[in-house]
Design an enzyme around this catalytic site. Structure first.
Site, PDB file in Angstrom:
ATOM      1  N   LYS A  94       0.813  -1.218   0.000  1.00 39.16           N
ATOM      2  CA  LYS A  94       0.000   0.000   0.000  1.00 39.16           C
ATOM      3  C   LYS A  94       0.850   1.274   0.000  1.00 39.16           C
ATOM      4  CE  LYS A  94      -3.737  -2.059   2.748  1.00 39.16           C
ATOM      5  NZ  LYS A  94      -4.750  -2.532   1.827  1.00 39.16           N
ATOM      6  N   GLU A 178      -2.478   6.955   8.098  1.00 44.15           N
ATOM      7  CA  GLU A 178      -3.348   7.812   7.295  1.00 44.15           C
ATOM      8  C   GLU A 178      -4.257   8.621   8.190  1.00 44.15           C
ATOM      9  OE1 GLU A 178      -5.643   5.350   4.650  1.00 44.15           O
ATOM     10  OE2 GLU A 178      -3.988   5.177   3.232  1.00 44.15           O
ATOM     11  N   ARG A 275      -7.299  -7.682  -9.328  1.00 44.79           N
ATOM     12  CA  ARG A 275      -8.034  -8.921  -9.641  1.00 44.79           C
ATOM     13  C   ARG A 275      -9.491  -8.553  -9.821  1.00 44.79           C
ATOM     14  NH1 ARG A 275     -10.722  -9.348  -4.677  1.00 44.79           N
ATOM     15  NH2 ARG A 275      -9.446  -8.659  -2.932  1.00 44.79           N
TER      16      ARG A 275
HETATM   17  P1  ADP Z   1      -7.818  -3.781   2.737  1.00 40.71           P
HETATM   18  O1  ADP Z   1      -6.597  -4.122   1.943  1.00 40.71           O
HETATM   19  O2  ADP Z   1      -7.859  -4.497   4.027  1.00 40.71           O
HETATM   20  O3  ADP Z   1      -9.051  -3.893   1.905  1.00 40.71           O
HETATM   21  P2  ADP Z   1      -8.120  -0.869   2.566  1.00 40.71           P
HETATM   22  O4  ADP Z   1      -6.982   0.064   2.540  1.00 40.71           O
HETATM   23  O5  ADP Z   1      -8.827  -1.092   1.285  1.00 40.71           O
HETATM   24  O6  ADP Z   1      -7.616  -2.241   3.161  1.00 40.71           O
HETATM   25  O7  ADP Z   1      -9.151  -0.381   3.673  1.00 40.71           O
HETATM   26  C1  ADP Z   1     -10.218  -1.188   4.098  1.00 40.71           C
HETATM   27  C2  ADP Z   1     -11.328  -0.337   4.675  1.00 40.71           C
HETATM   28  O8  ADP Z   1     -10.865   0.452   5.777  1.00 40.71           O
HETATM   29  C3  ADP Z   1     -11.905   0.685   3.713  1.00 40.71           C
HETATM   30  O9  ADP Z   1     -12.870   0.125   2.880  1.00 40.71           O
HETATM   31  C4  ADP Z   1     -12.483   1.722   4.672  1.00 40.71           C
HETATM   32  O10 ADP Z   1     -13.709   1.305   5.209  1.00 40.71           O
HETATM   33  C5  ADP Z   1     -11.496   1.733   5.777  1.00 40.71           C
HETATM   34  N1  ADP Z   1     -10.478   2.782   5.567  1.00 40.71           N
HETATM   35  C6  ADP Z   1      -9.329   2.638   4.882  1.00 40.71           C
HETATM   36  N2  ADP Z   1      -8.620   3.785   4.882  1.00 40.71           N
HETATM   37  C7  ADP Z   1      -9.347   4.685   5.581  1.00 40.71           C
HETATM   38  C8  ADP Z   1      -9.141   6.051   5.967  1.00 40.71           C
HETATM   39  N3  ADP Z   1      -8.027   6.720   5.653  1.00 40.71           N
HETATM   40  N4  ADP Z   1     -10.111   6.662   6.686  1.00 40.71           N
HETATM   41  C9  ADP Z   1     -11.229   5.999   7.043  1.00 40.71           C
HETATM   42  N5  ADP Z   1     -11.459   4.715   6.739  1.00 40.71           N
HETATM   43  C10 ADP Z   1     -10.540   4.047   6.015  1.00 40.71           C
HETATM   44  P1  ADP Z   2     -12.670  -8.284  -1.158  1.00 41.19           P
HETATM   45  O1  ADP Z   2     -12.171  -6.884  -1.010  1.00 41.19           O
HETATM   46  O2  ADP Z   2     -12.999  -8.569  -2.605  1.00 41.19           O
HETATM   47  O3  ADP Z   2     -13.740  -8.664  -0.227  1.00 41.19           O
HETATM   48  P2  ADP Z   2     -10.841 -10.139   0.337  1.00 41.19           P
HETATM   49  O4  ADP Z   2      -9.399  -9.866   0.440  1.00 41.19           O
HETATM   50  O5  ADP Z   2     -11.646 -10.037   1.574  1.00 41.19           O
HETATM   51  O6  ADP Z   2     -11.411  -9.205  -0.856  1.00 41.19           O
HETATM   52  O7  ADP Z   2     -10.983 -11.607  -0.227  1.00 41.19           O
HETATM   53  C1  ADP Z   2     -11.632 -11.899  -1.419  1.00 41.19           C
HETATM   54  C2  ADP Z   2     -12.295 -13.241  -1.348  1.00 41.19           C
HETATM   55  O8  ADP Z   2     -11.337 -14.259  -1.554  1.00 41.19           O
HETATM   56  C3  ADP Z   2     -12.917 -13.596  -0.026  1.00 41.19           C
HETATM   57  O9  ADP Z   2     -14.208 -13.098   0.176  1.00 41.19           O
HETATM   58  C4  ADP Z   2     -12.928 -15.086  -0.116  1.00 41.19           C
HETATM   59  O10 ADP Z   2     -14.047 -15.531  -0.822  1.00 41.19           O
HETATM   60  C5  ADP Z   2     -11.677 -15.393  -0.875  1.00 41.19           C
HETATM   61  N1  ADP Z   2     -10.594 -15.735   0.056  1.00 41.19           N
HETATM   62  C6  ADP Z   2      -9.576 -14.955   0.432  1.00 41.19           C
HETATM   63  N2  ADP Z   2      -8.753 -15.601   1.255  1.00 41.19           N
HETATM   64  C7  ADP Z   2      -9.274 -16.818   1.434  1.00 41.19           C
HETATM   65  C8  ADP Z   2      -8.898 -17.965   2.212  1.00 41.19           C
HETATM   66  N3  ADP Z   2      -7.826 -17.979   2.970  1.00 41.19           N
HETATM   67  N4  ADP Z   2      -9.688 -19.038   2.155  1.00 41.19           N
HETATM   68  C9  ADP Z   2     -10.779 -19.028   1.378  1.00 41.19           C
HETATM   69  N5  ADP Z   2     -11.188 -17.998   0.645  1.00 41.19           N
HETATM   70  C10 ADP Z   2     -10.447 -16.908   0.651  1.00 41.19           C
HETATM   71 MG    MG Z   3      -9.492  -2.761   0.265  1.00 40.04          MG
END
Ligand code: ADP
Ligand code: ADP
Ligand code: MG
Length: 648
Positions: A94, A178, A275
């Protein structure tokens, strides 16, 4: 539809899985743990070789964002349906992704995303950014390795725990900091690029309804999005894709500060998912495009099927993620067998994407997602009505699900009014986790009616096997000499035992309990209960399974059990044992046998389905024995520890 033959890969746990049955061919790639099967690059490539597969679609999870896998495919002469490894690497961390986006003039969330990881330095950065701030694992995903910090005093502890979680989950403890957005809305843009220099966006998805920073409901288009903002965000996302030489489907995630409504100067890049996303169907519904078909075309070297000006938004779509999890207990993932599974009927308006069938089990090995329920209609209001109806028609028994929670959430006035931000669930807790005593009493009365009719049916069946089928001794109707027939039932509802008494009056029964009184009547035909409750007739579905009974009505579902009063098991020893909340693996012992602990002290840590659970001392006392060691698999309900509480 494209005439492509498919080969599924599967682990031991998935030998009987739906995807295996649907594919033309299937290959076993290893044991149940993902690390030994779905994450095993060599085994997957061997399966491709063996079946002569020319391309691999990596799905959403597992290896889908793994550049080593993309490279291994290329080395083996197999097409990886996804972006080039270099693009995954550019967006993999990130911090690097944010630096890259800054250079491409894409707005990023203000904060620190440099290399200095010294705790005092990071604390000073947090101070400079201004609280509240968010600590994020640079390698993070799925909402893990993230901590919101509201003041300087909490910073050091939050930093340490975010780093610990990240190290355990991703093998890397680097973080960034952040600013925590005031009224955060998660709005992401679907992008697509081909090998011919074309790149487009397919508009946005609003994924602001989240729990634990994970998406629960997604919708498109984003309510209240000004078209100038849509254009600007779309252009920024396309620019991001171009900056890294992207190819195929990708999502650029942004956080919008919605404290003054959605404005085109207040959205910020957070990360790119290289993806296809779990929530891509809402985009398919509003654009009329099949994104997997697009992916396959691009991977085959064809140009994008449509140009930007040929795309348009039609109507509104929602996706609700149906999980085996206990919303009432902090969304604890659940396991179990899907003893009864009846999805809503599919149509042009309702789509169910699922990988499980009735009888399948939700195991500890993978994500507890049961299905994605997607609905579409001309506008948000109508789509929402469809979603509510479809959730009511989604009937599952045998494991805990989040269906009731989803229904309550989407039927709140605030959701209807699209008052969205990531704090929605927390803010509307009272409305979402509401209990309606009237509705509960009605469901309980239907449950009593069911048991009454079931008893009568069982008695009738038994009587039919005897020489005197009409004997009152077999009627089990509670017949009494010179008195109205009375029967009693002890029902277990939500952990509460309730005594129901029924008095027969012709074909009707007067029902009485702590919940109130009602007049019930009906007939039972298989799992169909034709019920009359105080003159209100309705058709109810009831199913019996290992865990008890489940009753489904238009007004909600009820899962209950009958307590056999004559079981005579006696008082259970409530203090002796500590049991596993679900199937899982023991990952750490916090104390040694013989240790003295205080109430609430952690004794051991279990992991199940991407989550950690601490088993804690129920009182002050001594941990006499621990029955499992690190790495052991335990069944839900198994006794883990023998605990001797202090006397008195
Ligand atoms: P991940 O890789 O776990 O999906 P993200 O960076 O996409 O991580 O953040 C996941 C969630 O956390 C976001 O969808 C949002 O709800 C919250 N989030 C992320 N960054 C911020 C921010 N700077 N301020 C408030 N909420 C945030
Ligand atoms: P998104 O932002 O699309 O929700 P996630 O990082 O939460 O992305 O994961 C995407 C999807 O991949 C999950 O909802 C799940 O269906 C699948 N997945 C990820 N990690 C695993 C795991 N360890 N075992 C099974 N399914 C997984
Ligand atoms: Mg995310």
């Amino acid at each position: 539809a494209m005439g492509i033959r498919t080969v599924a890969v599967y682990s031991d746990a998935d030998a009987g899985a739906m995807h295996v049955a649907m594919a033309d061919e299937a290959v076993l790639i290893g044991p149940s743990p993902a690390a030994e099967s779905y994450l095993n690059i060599a085994a997957i490539l061997a399966a491709a070789k063996r079946t002569g597969a020319s391309a691999i679609h990596p799905g959403y999870g597992f290896l889908s964002e793994n550049p080593l896998f993309a490279e291994a495919c290329a080395d083996a002469g197999i097409i990886f349906v996804g972006p080039p490894a270099s693009a995954m690497r550019a967006m993999g961390a990130k911090d690097a992704a944010k630096r890259l986006m800054e250079q491409a003039n894409v707005p990023v969330v203000p904060g620190y995303h440099g290399d200095n990881q010294d705790a005092d330095f990071l604390a000073a950065q947090a101070e400079k950014i201004g609280f509240p701030i968010l600590i994020k694992a640079v390698a993070g995903g799925g909402g893990r390795g993230m901590r919101r910090v509201d003041n300087a005093g909490e910073f050091a502890a939050a930093l340490a725990s975010a780093m610990r979680e990240s190290k355990a989950a991703f093998g890397d403890d680097k973080v960034l900091i952040e600013r925590y957005m005031a009224k955060p809305r998660h709005i992401e843009i679907q992008v697509f690029a081909d090998n011919h220099g074309n790149a487009v966006h397919l508009y946005e998805r609003d994924c602001s309804i989240q729990r634990r920073h994970q998406k629960v409901i997604e919708e498109a288009p984003a309510p209240g999005m000004p078209s100038a903002m849509r254009e600007k965000m779309g252009a920024a996302a396309v620019q991001a894709a171009k900056a890294i030489g992207y190819r195929g489907a990708g999502t650029v995630e942004f956080i919008a500060d919605a404290s003054k409504g959605l404005r085109d100067d207040s959205f910020y890049f957070i990360e790119m998912n290289t993806r296809l996303q779990v929530e891509h169907p809402v985009t398919e519904m509003i654009t009329g495009q099949d994104l997997v078909e697009w992916q396959l075309r691009v991977a085959a070297g064809a140009p994008l099927p449509l140009a930007q000006d040929q795309l348009e938004i039609r109507g509104h779509a929602f996706e609700a993620r149906i999980y085996a999890e206990d919303a009432d207990h902090d969304f604890l993932p659940a396991t179990g067998t899907l003893a009864f599974l009846q999805p809503p009927e599919e149509s042009d308006h309702v789509r169910v994407d699922t990988g499980v069938l009735q009888g399948d089990s939700i195991s500890v090995h993978y994500d507890p997602m049961i299905a994605k329920l997607i609905v579409w209609d001309e506008d948000r209001e109508r789509a929402l009505t469809r979603l509510a109806r479809a959730l009511r028609d989604y009937r599952i028994a045998g494991t805990v699900t989040n269906i009731e929670f989803l229904y309550n959430l989407i039927t709140t006035p605030a959701f209807r009014a699209a008052e969205l931000d990531t704090g929605f669930i927390e803010r509307h807790r009272d409305a979402i986790f509401r209990r309606n005593p009237d509705a509960d009493a009605k469901l309980a009365a239907l449950a009593a009616l069911y048991l009454l009719l079931r008893r009568a049916r069982a008695a009738g069946e038994f009587a039919a096997t005897t020489t005197d089928p009409w004997s009152p001794w077999y009627s089990a109707h509670g017949w009494r000499c010179n008195d109205a027939p009375v029967q009693q039932f002890h029902l277990l509802l939500d952990g509460r035992e309730i005594l129901f008494t029924t008095t027969a009056d012709g074909d009707r029964h007067h029902l009485h309990s702590d919940l109130g009184r009602a007049v019930i009547a009906g007939t039972l035909n298989g799992s169909e209960l034709h019920a009359s409750l105080d003159g209100h007739r309705q058709l109810v579905t009831v199913t019996a399974h290992d865990g008890g009974y489940s009753l489904f009505t238009r007004d909600g579902a009820l899962h209950f059990n009958e307590v056999q009063t004559d079981a005579g098991a006696g008082e259970e020893d409530a203090t002796g044992g500590l049991t596993a909340p679900m199937n899982g693996t023991v990952t750490a012992l916090r104390v040694a046998p013989g240790a003295r602990v205080a109430k609430g002290d952690p004794i051991l840590i279990m992991e199940a389905m991407k989550m950690e659970h601490s088993i804690r001392a129920p009182a002050d006392g001594v941990v006499a024995e621990i029955f499992y060691g690190v790495g052991d698999l335990v069944d839900g309900g198994a006794e883990l520890v023998r605990f001797e509480p202090d006397a008195g």
